[in-house]
Design an enzyme around this catalytic site. Structure first.
Site, PDB file in Angstrom:
ATOM      1  N   HIS A 161       6.418  39.873  -2.491  1.00 23.04           N
ATOM      2  CA  HIS A 161       7.002  39.911  -1.155  1.00 23.04           C
ATOM      3  C   HIS A 161       6.148  40.632  -0.120  1.00 23.04           C
ATOM      4  O   HIS A 161       6.450  40.582   1.068  1.00 23.04           O
ATOM      5  CB  HIS A 161       8.385  40.572  -1.192  1.00 23.04           C
ATOM      6  CG  HIS A 161       9.427  39.719  -1.845  1.00 23.04           C
ATOM      7  ND1 HIS A 161       9.692  38.431  -1.447  1.00 23.04           N
ATOM      8  CD2 HIS A 161      10.269  39.973  -2.879  1.00 23.04           C
ATOM      9  CE1 HIS A 161      10.653  37.920  -2.196  1.00 23.04           C
ATOM     10  NE2 HIS A 161      11.016  38.829  -3.079  1.00 23.04           N
ATOM     11  N   ARG A 192       2.984  43.928  -9.054  1.00 22.57           N
ATOM     12  CA  ARG A 192       4.077  42.968  -9.198  1.00 22.57           C
ATOM     13  C   ARG A 192       3.518  41.597  -8.857  1.00 22.57           C
ATOM     14  O   ARG A 192       3.077  41.358  -7.735  1.00 22.57           O
ATOM     15  CB  ARG A 192       5.276  43.276  -8.308  1.00 22.57           C
ATOM     16  CG  ARG A 192       6.339  42.171  -8.479  1.00 22.57           C
ATOM     17  CD  ARG A 192       7.685  42.512  -7.923  1.00 22.57           C
ATOM     18  NE  ARG A 192       7.735  42.465  -6.473  1.00 22.57           N
ATOM     19  CZ  ARG A 192       8.878  42.503  -5.778  1.00 22.57           C
ATOM     20  NH1 ARG A 192      10.047  42.583  -6.407  1.00 22.57           N
ATOM     21  NH2 ARG A 192       8.861  42.493  -4.458  1.00 22.57           N
ATOM     22  N   GLU A 195      17.122  40.725 -12.388  1.00 21.34           N
ATOM     23  CA  GLU A 195      17.653  40.568 -11.036  1.00 21.34           C
ATOM     24  C   GLU A 195      18.409  39.258 -10.836  1.00 21.34           C
ATOM     25  O   GLU A 195      18.664  38.849  -9.703  1.00 21.34           O
ATOM     26  CB  GLU A 195      16.517  40.669 -10.015  1.00 21.34           C
ATOM     27  CG  GLU A 195      15.325  39.768 -10.292  1.00 21.34           C
ATOM     28  CD  GLU A 195      14.155  40.028  -9.362  1.00 21.34           C
ATOM     29  OE1 GLU A 195      14.306  40.789  -8.384  1.00 21.34           O
ATOM     30  OE2 GLU A 195      13.078  39.451  -9.607  1.00 21.34           O
ATOM     31  N   ASP A 230      18.417  41.789  -5.133  1.00 26.91           N
ATOM     32  CA  ASP A 230      18.729  40.462  -5.652  1.00 26.91           C
ATOM     33  C   ASP A 230      20.019  40.481  -6.463  1.00 26.91           C
ATOM     34  O   ASP A 230      20.801  39.525  -6.417  1.00 26.91           O
ATOM     35  CB  ASP A 230      17.564  39.927  -6.482  1.00 26.91           C
ATOM     36  CG  ASP A 230      16.462  39.348  -5.615  1.00 26.91           C
ATOM     37  OD1 ASP A 230      16.773  38.540  -4.722  1.00 26.91           O
ATOM     38  OD2 ASP A 230      15.292  39.705  -5.803  1.00 26.91           O
TER      39      ASP A 230
END
Length: 268
Positions: free
Chosen positions: A52, A77, A153, A179
């Site tokens: 993200h 990540r 999530e 999430d």
């Protein structure tokens, strides 16, 4: 004769084994300079967010190099469960990977295999910068140092949690609270009663399985609450949020001081 492996050890494993808290920086700004600064800020790990954040693979390489000059352990990540990309990130020198949207034991096993060399896994040979950061025995001992961390999530992940936790090679799970709030509460915000129950359930299951759990937090205050709750790793916000909050606080302090000293307040 020295039989000790000549590989850079992962101090996060030692902290986990000793039950010590890991404070993790979360990097979304594509800057090696800010990554280096965050790595020197007292954190134990620094995660480059390629899902993200605004960071591309080349930026990530430069940031991993910068983090390597600090006491923090470099983590990444990844955007998704993509074995080829996972291998490239590890070859770039990440000492742990956090993978989003893992929902089944099969996906978890695929994640582990992608991060482990044969015969345990399918990671292809080509250590590149991993060898520079890890040391001469990197290939022989990387499987013992690199952390494999699936994110929990989704509804399916919670339903399949026991099977996910039972997969050999999972070093930690990482909870994505926003999430979970989306799918269990229908919103991201302060009123997240159902997802908080789910988070507590996931943490309890992980503890029972002997698997440490990490979680993303809004700020340091929430991170402290999560540590008290029993989380082994906490992320007290990301770099962009910390930067903008600090600037807003400075603006408020500045304008407050200006108002207090204005002619109408008798300051001149």
């Amino acid at each position: 004769m020295n039989d000790q492996p000549n590989i850079r050890r992962n101090p996060l494993r030692e902290r986990l084994a000793e039950g010590q808290t890991i404070v993790n920086a979360w990097l979304s700004i594509p800057s090696s300079y800010s990554a280096e600064g965050m790595g020197h800020a007292g954190v134990h790990a620094a995660t480059v967010d390629l899902q993200h954040g605004m960071i591309g693979p080349t930026d990530a390489l430069h940031m991993l190099q910068a983090i390597s000059a600090t006491p923090a352990v470099p983590l990444v990540r990844v955007p998704s469960l993509d074995p080829a990309f996972l291998m490239r990130v590890l070859d770039s020198g990440a000492y742990g990977v956090i993978c989003p949207m893992i929902s089944t034991a099969e996906e978890t096993a695929e994640l582990v295999r992608a991060c482990r060399y044969p015969p345990t896994g399918i990671r292809s040979f080509g250590p590149a910068r991993g060898l520079l950061y890890g040391g001469a025995d990197y290939v022989a001992h990387a499987d013992s140092e690199i952390l494999v961390i699936p994110m929990i999530e989704t509804v399916a992940a919670v339903e399949n949690l026991d099977a996910i936790l039972a997969v050999e090679g999972v070093d930690m799970i990482y909870i994505g609270p926003n999430d979970l709030a989306f799918v269990f509460d229908g919103c991201v915000g302060p009123d997240r009663r159902k997802s908080e129950e789910v988070i507590a359930h996931v943490l309890e299951k992980a503890k029972a399985a002997g698997i440490p759990a990490g979680i993303f937090c809004a700020d340091g205050a929430e991170a402290a609450r999560r540590v008290a709750q029993g989380f082994a790793l906490v992320t007290p916000g990301n770099d962009f949020g910390i930067l903008t909050r600090g600037m807003r606080a400075a603006v408020a302090e500045t304008l407050g001081a200006t108002a207090a000293c204005s002619p109408a307040q008798g300051g001149y």
